[in-house]
Design an enzyme around this catalytic site. Structure first.
Site, PDB file in Angstrom:
ATOM      1  N   GLU A   1       0.811  -1.210   0.000  1.00 55.74           N
ATOM      2  CA  GLU A   1       0.000   0.000   0.000  1.00 55.74           C
ATOM      3  C   GLU A   1       0.849   1.267   0.000  1.00 55.74           C
ATOM      4  OE1 GLU A   1      -3.213   0.643  -0.331  1.00 55.74           O
ATOM      5  OE2 GLU A   1      -3.915  -1.425  -0.351  1.00 55.74           O
TER       6      GLU A   1
ATOM      7  N   ASP B   1      -6.958   8.667  -3.368  1.00 54.87           N
ATOM      8  CA  ASP B   1      -6.297   7.666  -4.198  1.00 54.87           C
ATOM      9  C   ASP B   1      -6.633   7.895  -5.677  1.00 54.87           C
ATOM     10  OD1 ASP B   1      -8.821   6.543  -4.676  1.00 54.87           O
ATOM     11  OD2 ASP B   1      -8.423   4.708  -3.552  1.00 54.87           O
TER      12      ASP B   1
END
Length: 162
Positions: free
Chosen positions: A32, A41
């Site tokens: 991640e 994101d």
């Protein structure tokens, strides 16, 4: 997979699937990529730490390593509770760790409805692991980061098949 992550995953084997998935996802060098300050994101979802996306994120807060570790652990435990009932066959801890990492990324419901689960429950372990490589799109675009992630998940999924 880089040698550092491979070594960290190897060291976690025997500690259970959540421990392996935690190593895969968290901290420096994790899948991640730890971010201490919330950000959007690639598809516009507010995210922090090791990919945490719940409504409890405090915008502009700087999260500590301890807070990030706790969020990742809680998220993986939630994922495990959601996906475990749908898995009807015996799995290795590395297969399960790959499933947790994948489900953490795409959502438990996506896994539960996936061809990957159908193949897994049919005993087609290799075919189930192969399905990981299809999930490399976000926002309709193929992403190098997702391709890299799926390569790692695939390697962990097939760990015991080598």
């Amino acid at each position: 997979m880089n040698s550092s992550l491979r070594a960290r995953i190897s060291a976690a084997i025997g500690g259970g699937a959540i421990a392996i998935a935690t190593v895969m996802l968290s901290g420096k060098g994790g899948l991640e990529g730890r971010e201490y300050v919330p950000y959007k994101d690639v598809v516009g979802i507010i995210t922090v730490c090791d990919g945490h996306t719940a409504n409890d994120i405090i915008i502009n807060k700087r999260y500590s390593d301890a807070e990030c570790d706790a969020l990742t652990k809680a998220d993986l435990e939630r994922i495990a509770k959601q996906v475990n009932p749908s898995i009807k066959v015996k799995t290795t801890e590395t297969q399960l760790a790959a499933i947790y990492s994948f489900s953490y990324n795409v959502g438990a419901n996506a896994f539960i409805k996936s061809t990957m689960l159908k193949k897994l429950n049919a005993g087609d372990y290799a075919g189930a692991c192969d399905e990981l490589k299809r999930w490399v799109y976000a926002g309709g675009k193929k992403w190098k980061g997702l391709m890299n992630r799926r390569d790692v998940e695939y390697e962990v999924c097939t760990w015991s098949q080598r």
